[in-house]
Design a protein around this motif. Structure first.
Motif, short mmCIF file in Angstrom:
data_model
loop_
_atom_site.label_atom_id
_atom_site.label_comp_id
_atom_site.label_asym_id
_atom_site.label_seq_id
_atom_site.Cartn_x
_atom_site.Cartn_y
_atom_site.Cartn_z
N VAL A 1 10.00 38.97 34.44
CA VAL A 1 10.32 40.19 33.71
C VAL A 1 11.52 39.97 32.79
N ASP B 1 -1.54 41.58 30.39
CA ASP B 1 -1.36 41.21 31.78
C ASP B 1 -2.64 40.54 32.29
N LEU C 1 1.11 36.14 32.32
CA LEU C 1 1.28 37.13 31.27
C LEU C 1 1.17 36.39 29.94
N LEU D 1 5.58 45.52 36.54
CA LEU D 1 5.41 44.07 36.50
C LEU D 1 6.23 43.36 37.58
N ARG E 1 4.03 43.30 40.52
CA ARG E 1 2.82 42.49 40.30
C ARG E 1 3.12 40.99 40.34
N ALA F 1 -0.28 44.41 29.23
CA ALA F 1 0.88 44.12 30.04
C ALA F 1 1.58 45.40 30.47
N GLY F 2 1.87 45.49 31.78
CA GLY F 2 2.57 46.64 32.30
C GLY F 2 1.67 47.68 32.91
#
Length: 284
Positions: free
Chosen positions: A75, A132, A140, A251, A254, A280-281
């Motif tokens: 992240v 994602d 990612l 994230l 995840r 993503a997210g």
């Protein structure tokens, strides 16, 4: 996606056109991932720490690939890419990085790219998106390219520069855990990263010494700066991560889930996971 971008999920559901757009972004991300993983690049042309860098020229287009492992959370690393306008605060080779428009998972922006004398700096525009692929490919992926729409939106500070153009490029972030603790207690605190960029310098003739400067001066500088930044994400980056909690928050869980899968190795986990991509997210 609409919910993540602050809209009411009950009132605004993704339209078929939006779903198709996200699927196209995911398909592009998977194609770029395949190119990064399976294209033969030969021997590295440069090294610094854990970083290896390759270069190949095809006509006017110069292709660079970078592979490196960083101590820092996925992240935190993602924020260095996503918060594009903050790049000039630490990268002296990108003195300007305007953002024209954005959502949580897309950026239309540009950059002034430094070139050593006797060359003049170049201006470049791009459309970028994040996908994602943790469930399907254990990573990612951020992709970007110069588009007609981005060129039309070029801000005044870049219009005065000779243009350069990105062809399809991508950045891959693969979460890793430095600890060998049992599954269930691991934390994704490392990143294995691969970067593939294709750039057309436009009218610029590129001599060999300029490529050598990129490989031996510019790339190592950026690598060292990223290593330093990831030791402690603070200041503007920490504020952005807090402000975009709808993106970065999900994230965190995840990527930790990924490194805690019973299969252990990301490759094994990827082969047994769902193949459905998401922006993503996005939450499960």
């Amino acid at each position: 996606l609409e919910a993540l971008e602050g809209k009411d999920r009950a009132k605004t559901r993704p339209t078929p056109a939006r779903v198709a757009e996200v699927q196209k972004q995911a398909d592009t991300a998977v194609a770029c991932l395949d190119a990064i993983k399976h294209t033969s690049w030969g021997k590295p042309k440069g090294r610094e720490g854990t970083m290896q860098i390759w270069h190949a020229a095809k006509g006017k287009v110069h292709h660079f690939k970078v592979h490196a492992t960083f101590d820092g959370t996925p992240v935190a690393f993602l924020s260095l890419l996503r918060e594009w306008d903050l790049i000039p605060t630490w990268n002296k080779f990108v003195p300007k990085a305007p953002v024209v428009s954005e959502t949580l998972v897309t950026v239309r922006g540009g950059a002034e790219l430094y070139l050593p004398p006797p060359f003049a700096n170049r201006g470049v525009m791009f459309d970028a998106s994040g996908v994602d692929l943790l469930d399907s490919h254990a990573c990612l992926v951020c992709t970007w390219a110069t588009t007609e729409g981005a060129m039309t939106a070029m801000p005044p500070e870049l219009k005065k520069l000779e243009p350069a153009f990105f062809e399809q490029s991508a950045f891959v972030i693969e979460p890793r855990a430095s600890s060998k603790r049992p599954p269930g207690s691991r934390v994704a605190d490392r990143c294995e990263c691969q970067f593939m960029v294709a750039i057309n310098p436009g009218s610029l003739w590129v001599p060999g010494w300029l490529i050598d400067t990129i490989l031996t001066v510019i790339a190592p500088f950026i690598y060292k700066e990223v290593v330093t930044l990831l030791k402690s994400i603070s200041g503007s980056y920490a504020k952005r991560i807090e402000q975009r909690a709808a993106l970065y928050g999900p994230l965190v869980g995840r990527v930790n889930d990924l490194v805690n899968r019973d299969a252990g190795a990301p490759e094994e986990a990827a082969s047994s996971a769902s193949s459905t991509p998401r922006a993503a997210g996005a939450k499960k």
